[in-house]
Design a protein around this motif. Sequence first.
Motif, PDB file in Angstrom:
ATOM      1  N   ALA A   1       2.910  -7.837  -1.448  1.00  0.00           N
ATOM      2  CA  ALA A   1       3.734  -6.948  -0.637  1.00  0.00           C
ATOM      3  C   ALA A   1       4.753  -6.272  -1.537  1.00  0.00           C
ATOM      4  O   ALA A   1       4.812  -6.511  -2.746  1.00  0.00           O
ATOM      5  N   ALA A   2       5.573  -5.407  -0.950  1.00  0.00           N
ATOM      6  CA  ALA A   2       6.656  -4.731  -1.672  1.00  0.00           C
ATOM      7  C   ALA A   2       7.865  -4.663  -0.757  1.00  0.00           C
ATOM      8  O   ALA A   2       7.723  -4.539   0.464  1.00  0.00           O
TER       9      ALA A   2
ATOM     10  N   VAL B   1       0.830  -1.204   0.000  1.00  0.00           N
ATOM     11  CA  VAL B   1       0.000   0.000   0.000  1.00  0.00           C
ATOM     12  C   VAL B   1       0.864   1.254   0.000  1.00  0.00           C
ATOM     13  O   VAL B   1       0.571   2.236  -0.688  1.00  0.00           O
ATOM     14  N   ASP B   2       1.959   1.237   0.750  1.00  0.00           N
ATOM     15  CA  ASP B   2       2.846   2.399   0.799  1.00  0.00           C
ATOM     16  C   ASP B   2       3.419   2.727  -0.574  1.00  0.00           C
ATOM     17  O   ASP B   2       3.557   3.901  -0.937  1.00  0.00           O
ATOM     18  N   TYR B   3       3.763   1.702  -1.343  1.00  0.00           N
ATOM     19  CA  TYR B   3       4.432   1.918  -2.627  1.00  0.00           C
ATOM     20  C   TYR B   3       3.445   2.098  -3.771  1.00  0.00           C
ATOM     21  O   TYR B   3       3.586   3.001  -4.604  1.00  0.00           O
ATOM     22  N   PHE B   4       2.428   1.224  -3.835  1.00  0.00           N
ATOM     23  CA  PHE B   4       1.512   1.233  -4.975  1.00  0.00           C
ATOM     24  C   PHE B   4       0.232   2.030  -4.720  1.00  0.00           C
ATOM     25  O   PHE B   4      -0.454   2.410  -5.684  1.00  0.00           O
ATOM     26  N   GLY B   5      -0.099   2.259  -3.444  1.00  0.00           N
ATOM     27  CA  GLY B   5      -1.294   3.025  -3.135  1.00  0.00           C
ATOM     28  C   GLY B   5      -2.574   2.294  -3.504  1.00  0.00           C
ATOM     29  O   GLY B   5      -2.588   1.120  -3.888  1.00  0.00           O
TER      30      GLY B   5
ATOM     31  N   VAL C   1       2.718 -15.924  -1.641  1.00  0.00           N
ATOM     32  CA  VAL C   1       3.233 -14.581  -1.370  1.00  0.00           C
ATOM     33  C   VAL C   1       3.921 -14.039  -2.617  1.00  0.00           C
ATOM     34  O   VAL C   1       4.760 -14.713  -3.219  1.00  0.00           O
ATOM     35  N   VAL C   2       3.556 -12.826  -3.005  1.00  0.00           N
ATOM     36  CA  VAL C   2       4.194 -12.120  -4.115  1.00  0.00           C
ATOM     37  C   VAL C   2       4.707 -10.791  -3.577  1.00  0.00           C
ATOM     38  O   VAL C   2       3.926  -9.984  -3.068  1.00  0.00           O
ATOM     39  N   ILE C   3       6.015 -10.578  -3.679  1.00  0.00           N
ATOM     40  CA  ILE C   3       6.622  -9.314  -3.236  1.00  0.00           C
ATOM     41  C   ILE C   3       7.226  -8.624  -4.453  1.00  0.00           C
ATOM     42  O   ILE C   3       8.067  -9.192  -5.145  1.00  0.00           O
ATOM     43  N   TYR C   4       6.798  -7.415  -4.712  1.00  0.00           N
ATOM     44  CA  TYR C   4       7.339  -6.618  -5.810  1.00  0.00           C
ATOM     45  C   TYR C   4       8.460  -5.708  -5.306  1.00  0.00           C
ATOM     46  O   TYR C   4       8.376  -5.174  -4.200  1.00  0.00           O
ATOM     47  N   ASN C   5       9.483  -5.534  -6.124  1.00  0.00           N
ATOM     48  CA  ASN C   5      10.610  -4.677  -5.749  1.00  0.00           C
ATOM     49  C   ASN C   5      10.152  -3.222  -5.643  1.00  0.00           C
ATOM     50  O   ASN C   5       9.634  -2.656  -6.610  1.00  0.00           O
ATOM     51  N   ASN C   6      10.339  -2.611  -4.489  1.00  0.00           N
ATOM     52  CA  ASN C   6       9.914  -1.220  -4.305  1.00  0.00           C
ATOM     53  C   ASN C   6      11.085  -0.232  -4.349  1.00  0.00           C
ATOM     54  O   ASN C   6      10.932   0.934  -3.991  1.00  0.00           O
ATOM     55  N   ILE C   7      12.257  -0.711  -4.796  1.00  0.00           N
ATOM     56  CA  ILE C   7      13.393   0.193  -4.965  1.00  0.00           C
ATOM     57  C   ILE C   7      13.374   0.844  -6.350  1.00  0.00           C
ATOM     58  O   ILE C   7      14.010   1.871  -6.582  1.00  0.00           O
ATOM     59  N   LEU C   8      12.647   0.248  -7.276  1.00  0.00           N
ATOM     60  CA  LEU C   8      12.539   0.830  -8.616  1.00  0.00           C
ATOM     61  C   LEU C   8      11.907   2.206  -8.535  1.00  0.00           C
ATOM     62  O   LEU C   8      11.015   2.427  -7.710  1.00  0.00           O
ATOM     63  N   PRO C   9      12.330   3.167  -9.375  1.00  0.00           N
ATOM     64  CA  PRO C   9      13.273   3.002 -10.489  1.00  0.00           C
ATOM     65  C   PRO C   9      14.738   3.112 -10.039  1.00  0.00           C
ATOM     66  O   PRO C   9      15.044   3.753  -9.040  1.00  0.00           O
ATOM     67  N   ILE C  10      15.619   2.454 -10.802  1.00  0.00           N
ATOM     68  CA  ILE C  10      17.054   2.483 -10.548  1.00  0.00           C
ATOM     69  C   ILE C  10      17.761   2.915 -11.827  1.00  0.00           C
ATOM     70  O   ILE C  10      17.398   2.479 -12.920  1.00  0.00           O
ATOM     71  N   GLU C  11      18.763   3.777 -11.682  1.00  0.00           N
ATOM     72  CA  GLU C  11      19.606   4.159 -12.818  1.00  0.00           C
ATOM     73  C   GLU C  11      20.994   3.553 -12.616  1.00  0.00           C
ATOM     74  O   GLU C  11      21.481   3.434 -11.493  1.00  0.00           O
TER      75      GLU C  11
END
Length: 518
Positions: free
Chosen positions: A414-415, A78-82, A459-469
């Motif tokens: 989750a993220a 929720v914090d990352y994707f809203g 459980v599915v956790i998406y990377n919440n550090i994106l975007p990365i350069e």
Amino acid sequence: MYNRFKFTFISVLLALMTFSLTQSAKGFALLGQFASYQIPILGYNTAYLGDLGGPMALGDEYRWNVPVVVYGFDETFVDYFGSKGMTEVGKAFGILNNLPPTSKMSAALTEFPLDTTRQNFRATTASLLDVKSFSLGYMMEGLGLANPERFTWLLYNRTLTGPAPQVTNYFVISRNYDPVTLLQTNAVNGAHYGYVVHEYTVPTFYDADEYQKVDPDFVGFHSVASYTLFANVGTYLTGLTRDDVGGLKYIYSPKNFNNEGVNPSIRLVSGPAAVPGTVGGGNVGGGVTVGVGATSPYGSSFGINSIATALPNPYDSPFGTILTNITLTNVVGGVINTNVVGGVTNTPGTNLPVNIALRAGVDKITFVQGRFDSLLGVSFKNITNTFSDRFVTNGAFVSQIVSRAITTPDVIFAAGDLGLINNLRPVLSFRSLGFTSFGANNTVVGTRAGPGVIFGPFVVIYNNILPIEYNARPGTGFDDTSATRFVRWGSYDGTDTEPTVYPQGASILDVENQVLTP
């Protein structure tokens, strides 16, 4: 005139034959715990491909055996994707809920399309990946389907024979099945696949890699079950393909019987009692009653075992310590996986149902979103699901009314910070799924990897550090103008609506400006 008519007739006939062959070229693969021969050196459970499980033989499938499955969102998601991200994942479950019962599907499944992948060019330019489509793809795993294009061909063994220089021998089998005939096939959604055995060195493993063999004009590698491995930026899914549905139809058919146990949280309400009906026909599961009970806080453990290295950072989760109990293994290829294998135990009590018995598929699963007392609250509103559990005894159906108190969601999104693959590129996601095998209850000779039951949690956790350069020297340099921009999460479709960019609050216009900046 006759020749022209004959040429036209033959052309139409050939076109119809081609269409018929394409329509008949079907295939799905089954997911479960790794069989004894499915070892990393032969291309299974490798860090490179990040398999969640192995491809199963027909009859060794794993499935949910409850009619209602609850999904929910961790606070980190929720914090990352809203709320927008929650809505988009909900659309994936809407696609699943809109499927008819397997018993109502046609034999040839012609009501379902061969390809549901579409392209949004604005999202392509911004290097976006659609969170709804990835969630739908991952749910194919969560429901017991493996990647059919990946497992059309697979290695069973590799041997070296003779004096030096020795001869290398590869034994190749198939774990891809036609949903109509249930015969092995080299086709998925109209496309046919051959294989080439590759010998990889970093890391060292061997694999029978598929390539599209027939009809190069037909778009291959487009099943939803394969989407998360083969997806390109800017693509999205509009639904399930014919062969995805065909696999689910086989697994959850009320004519597909396996010896299996009940979910450990199930308690007996009444019964068991004999019910009318013929084994092999009719629906299983009966009516479904869903009620929302009082709120209750989570305990300290979510039931997933630690295997190796813990997550980089602890998280404050409404699901207790779930994210610190999960471990990161097999970190390459954009996914991280682990699987948990355990037996069935019933909590001591007085209302225990009949456990291991011959059961049919539940015909249809309904997905319900779990609710909290507040959006970011730590209390989950319990869901009680009461239904008729039917099983076979002495060649006849017996029914017991059971209830399942769902105090934690069966599927969690989750993220989190998932780190880098080989210190070179970000990990996209982590999945974890618990398989419980009842293979010993389904055979009298030898051992089997299945069949079994999926009890969850998935459980599915998406990377919440994106975007990365990314910058490197020697190479592109160390400033923002020379950086390589990796993918990022988004939501989009085929309308003129602007793509949504995550984390929440980001703007597609800002992303496009970065892309177009020299």
